[in-house]
Design an enzyme around this catalytic site. Structure first.
Site, mmCIF file in Angstrom:
data_model
loop_
_atom_site.group_PDB
_atom_site.id
_atom_site.type_symbol
_atom_site.label_atom_id
_atom_site.label_comp_id
_atom_site.label_asym_id
_atom_site.label_seq_id
_atom_site.Cartn_x
_atom_site.Cartn_y
_atom_site.Cartn_z
ATOM 1 N N LYS A 146 0.833 -1.212 0.000
ATOM 2 C CA LYS A 146 0.000 0.000 0.000
ATOM 3 C C LYS A 146 0.869 1.263 0.000
ATOM 4 O O LYS A 146 0.640 2.179 -0.788
ATOM 5 C CB LYS A 146 -0.921 -0.033 1.223
ATOM 6 C CG LYS A 146 -1.818 1.167 1.377
ATOM 7 C CD LYS A 146 -3.029 0.856 2.235
ATOM 8 C CE LYS A 146 -2.759 0.922 3.723
ATOM 9 N NZ LYS A 146 -2.500 2.288 4.219
ATOM 10 N N GLY A 206 -5.399 8.030 5.070
ATOM 11 C CA GLY A 206 -4.535 9.045 5.678
ATOM 12 C C GLY A 206 -3.276 9.257 4.851
ATOM 13 O O GLY A 206 -2.769 10.374 4.747
ATOM 14 N N ARG A 211 -8.873 12.465 11.944
ATOM 15 C CA ARG A 211 -7.439 12.205 12.171
ATOM 16 C C ARG A 211 -6.608 13.492 12.143
ATOM 17 O O ARG A 211 -6.920 14.430 11.430
ATOM 18 C CB ARG A 211 -6.941 11.172 11.158
ATOM 19 C CG ARG A 211 -7.691 9.855 11.372
ATOM 20 C CD ARG A 211 -7.258 8.798 10.421
ATOM 21 N NE ARG A 211 -5.867 8.418 10.616
ATOM 22 C CZ ARG A 211 -5.215 7.573 9.837
ATOM 23 N NH1 ARG A 211 -5.830 7.041 8.795
ATOM 24 N NH2 ARG A 211 -3.967 7.269 10.092
ATOM 25 N N SER A 218 6.850 9.083 12.016
ATOM 26 C CA SER A 218 5.745 8.818 11.097
ATOM 27 C C SER A 218 6.193 8.961 9.658
ATOM 28 O O SER A 218 6.696 10.006 9.238
ATOM 29 C CB SER A 218 4.605 9.800 11.373
ATOM 30 O OG SER A 218 3.789 9.939 10.224
ATOM 31 N N GLN A 227 4.232 9.031 7.177
ATOM 32 C CA GLN A 227 3.328 9.926 6.451
ATOM 33 C C GLN A 227 3.808 11.370 6.579
ATOM 34 O O GLN A 227 3.765 12.125 5.604
ATOM 35 C CB GLN A 227 1.900 9.767 6.967
ATOM 36 C CG GLN A 227 1.341 8.396 6.623
ATOM 37 C CD GLN A 227 -0.107 8.228 7.034
ATOM 38 O OE1 GLN A 227 -0.712 9.126 7.608
ATOM 39 N NE2 GLN A 227 -0.665 7.077 6.746
ATOM 40 N N ASP A 246 1.481 -0.997 11.930
ATOM 41 C CA ASP A 246 0.233 -1.529 11.361
ATOM 42 C C ASP A 246 -0.017 -2.989 11.757
ATOM 43 O O ASP A 246 -1.085 -3.529 11.478
ATOM 44 C CB ASP A 246 0.250 -1.416 9.832
ATOM 45 C CG ASP A 246 0.132 0.043 9.376
ATOM 46 O OD1 ASP A 246 -0.330 0.877 10.172
ATOM 47 O OD2 ASP A 246 0.495 0.335 8.222
ATOM 48 N N LYS A 286 -5.311 6.247 14.481
ATOM 49 C CA LYS A 286 -5.290 5.506 13.206
ATOM 50 C C LYS A 286 -6.712 5.510 12.621
ATOM 51 O O LYS A 286 -7.509 6.366 12.965
ATOM 52 C CB LYS A 286 -4.753 4.091 13.434
ATOM 53 C CG LYS A 286 -3.256 4.071 13.737
ATOM 54 C CD LYS A 286 -2.470 4.528 12.525
ATOM 55 C CE LYS A 286 -0.986 4.572 12.791
ATOM 56 N NZ LYS A 286 -0.247 5.154 11.653
ATOM 57 N N ARG A 292 -7.852 -3.181 9.582
ATOM 58 C CA ARG A 292 -6.881 -4.055 10.263
ATOM 59 C C ARG A 292 -7.486 -4.720 11.500
ATOM 60 O O ARG A 292 -7.124 -5.853 11.840
ATOM 61 C CB ARG A 292 -5.619 -3.275 10.616
ATOM 62 C CG ARG A 292 -4.930 -2.718 9.373
ATOM 63 C CD ARG A 292 -3.500 -2.320 9.640
ATOM 64 N NE ARG A 292 -3.017 -1.395 8.629
ATOM 65 C CZ ARG A 292 -2.606 -1.768 7.415
ATOM 66 N NH1 ARG A 292 -2.619 -3.031 7.064
ATOM 67 N NH2 ARG A 292 -2.191 -0.854 6.548
HETATM 68 C C1 S3P Z 1 2.051 4.770 6.144
HETATM 69 C C2 S3P Z 1 2.574 5.079 7.356
HETATM 70 C C3 S3P Z 1 2.018 4.644 8.636
HETATM 71 C C4 S3P Z 1 1.006 3.529 8.488
HETATM 72 C C5 S3P Z 1 0.104 3.703 7.317
HETATM 73 C C6 S3P Z 1 0.882 3.890 6.021
HETATM 74 C C7 S3P Z 1 2.697 5.307 4.942
HETATM 75 O O1 S3P Z 1 1.468 5.770 9.264
HETATM 76 O O2 S3P Z 1 0.233 3.396 9.663
HETATM 77 O O3 S3P Z 1 -0.747 2.571 7.169
HETATM 78 O O4 S3P Z 1 2.472 4.785 3.837
HETATM 79 O O5 S3P Z 1 3.460 6.264 5.069
HETATM 80 P P1 S3P Z 1 2.425 6.706 10.175
HETATM 81 O O6 S3P Z 1 3.802 6.581 9.652
HETATM 82 O O7 S3P Z 1 1.890 8.078 10.053
HETATM 83 O O8 S3P Z 1 2.315 6.118 11.548
#
Ligand code: S3P
Length: 429
Positions: free
Chosen positions: A13, A85, A113, A159, A161, A309, A336, A382
């Site tokens: 993903k 997210g 979120r 994080s 993200q 995750d 989450k 999940r």
């Molecule tokens: C992700 C980062 C994670 C994870 C999400 C996908 C990504 O979040 O929980 O399912 O692709 O960058 P965080 O890094 O913000 O915790």
């Protein structure tokens, strides 16, 4: 159950989102093989189309072709990120570098979120947000992008993200970015991809990641590894089985994603890893899993970003292990797709297991009684998949209220789980 055979899982993903977004900003045609085609990936594809990129339909087994453009076009309507997210936060980074206004929104879960973790540093770089709050914390929000200044930023939480958002802002805005995560390292897919495009991206001993937007994006043709987070559910089902062996093929083994394998190793899990080269600059391999009586462990704060995750799955496994497993400093789970921390503990108790949240620590006491009871997912994919796995235990009667939400990240989850069950193969039962 008895497990058998070989299973694959859909594409990663995180890597799929990143490749789609990068391809959207590369003039010419890029090809993505093995992309995830789940609801979350479709959210990113839909938004990209609204921004002027051509993205072929996301269909399982079909390659995705993206016709990108050097700059996005102002969208005619709100950009709907659904449940994703990752889509929202990564897009915000790219949009911050575009001189137009765009409105970003999402489903009820995504609108709850936190976004200030990305809007605040983006404002520092020069982005503006409409409304009374200069750095809004919730969707929907309206971002006004423009020229961006360099950024030096210490993340409030580890994080990927946030990291991905700010590195993408630096990329699209040609602004150097220096970042540091406070705890363990979160997944590093963005860093790997940028390096692969020739960008200067270095990490020093103090944990500073320094990105210089010096490379060049060229159309690409890449194959996405299988998602290790999706694979984890099959691995869990095989560990809980009472007989057989299962091979899960072609999954990503990036060390910043494989934290759950290290924890399972401490729990005594019989898993062997067969390396199968690299895809997208990431190590890939097969996992061969044998049913195991697990023992409890402590998962420390520094390990959490590398398995963030997989905590729902590890927690249901802990409920079958010998002793009390503790997951330390897992407060991030509260923000989450659901309040995953509260929901996990409540659902474990609902099926007769012992679990408690003590501050930011989740404690799960293992036991042997068959899990029985109702599970409330609140649309969290999940949570749904973890408890479906727990429901494979002999004598279990676990009623998951909504397993369809698995399609957010793992289309075909139920069929895949059924296909590894020797007793249910081919729809017998
Ligand atoms: C992700 C980062 C994670 C994870 C999400 C996908 C990504 O979040 O929980 O399912 O692709 O960058 P965080 O890094 O913000 O915790």
């Amino acid at each position: 159950m008895e497990v058998t055979g070989t299973a694959g899982v859909p594409g990663d993903k995180s890597i799929t989102h990143r490749l789609l977004l990068l391809a959207g900003l590369i003039p010419g045609r890029s090809r993505i093989r093995g992309a995830l085609t789940s609801l979350d990936a479709r959210s990113t594809a839909r938004v990209l189309r609204a921004l002027g990129a051509g993205v072929s339909a996301l269909r399982a087994g079909a390659e995705v072709v993206v016709r990108g453009r050097a700059r996005f076009r102002q969208p005619a309507a709100s950009l709907a990120c659904g449940n994703s997210g990752t889509s929202a936060r990564l897009l915000l980074g790219l949009l911050a570098a575009h001189r137009f206004r765009s409105r970003l929104t999402g489903d009820a879960s995504l609108r709850r979120r936190p976004m200030r973790r990305v809007t605040e540093p983006l404002v520092r770089m020069g982005a503006r947000f409409d409304g009374p709050d200069p750095a809004p914390d919730r969707l929907p929000l309206v971002v006004r992008g423009g020229p961006l200044a360099p950024l030096v930023w210490e993340l409030p939480v580890s994080s990927a993200q946030i990291k991905g958002c700010l590195l993408f802002a630096g990329l699209a805005g040609a602004a150097p970015v220096a970042l540091r995560e406070p705890g363990g390292r979160s997944r590093d897919h963005t860093e790997r991809l940028l390096r692969a495009f020739g960008y200067a991206l270095a990490e020093d001993a103090a944990g500073w990641i320094r990105f210089e937007p010096t490379g060049r994006l060229e159309p690409f043709d890449l194959e996405v590894p299988g998602d290790p987070s999706s694979a984890a559910f099959l691995v869990g089902a095989a560990l809980l089985a009472n007989a057989g062996s299962l091979r899960v093929e072609g999954i990503g083994l990036n060390p910043t994603r494989a934290g759950y394998l290290r924890v399972l190793d401490r729990m005594g899990a019989r898993i062997s890893v067969v390396a199968r080269g690299t895809r997208c600059g990431e190590p890939v391999g097969d996992l061969v899993v044998q049913p195991t009586a697990l023992r409890a462990t402590t998962v420390t704060a520094g390990e959490i970003p590398g398995l963030i995750d997989e905590i729902p799955l590890l927690a249901v496994l802990a409920s079958r292990a010998d002793g009390t497993t503790r997951f330390q400093q897992v407060g991030e789970l509260r923000v989450k797709e659901s309040d995953r921390l509260g929901l996990l503990a409540a659902n474990l108790r609902a099926v007769g297991a012992a679990a408690a949240v003590e501050g930011d620590t989740l404690a799960v006491l293992g036991g042997e009684r068959p899990p029985r009871g109702p599970v409330r997912t609140e649309g969290d994919h999940r949570i749904a998949m973890a408890f479906a796995v727990l429901g494979t235990v002999g004598g279990a009667r676990v009623r998951v209220d909504d397993l369809a939400c698995a399609a957010v990240s793992f289309p075909g989850f139920e069929e895949t789980l059924r296909s590894v069950d020797a007793g249910r193969r081919g729809g017998s039962r």
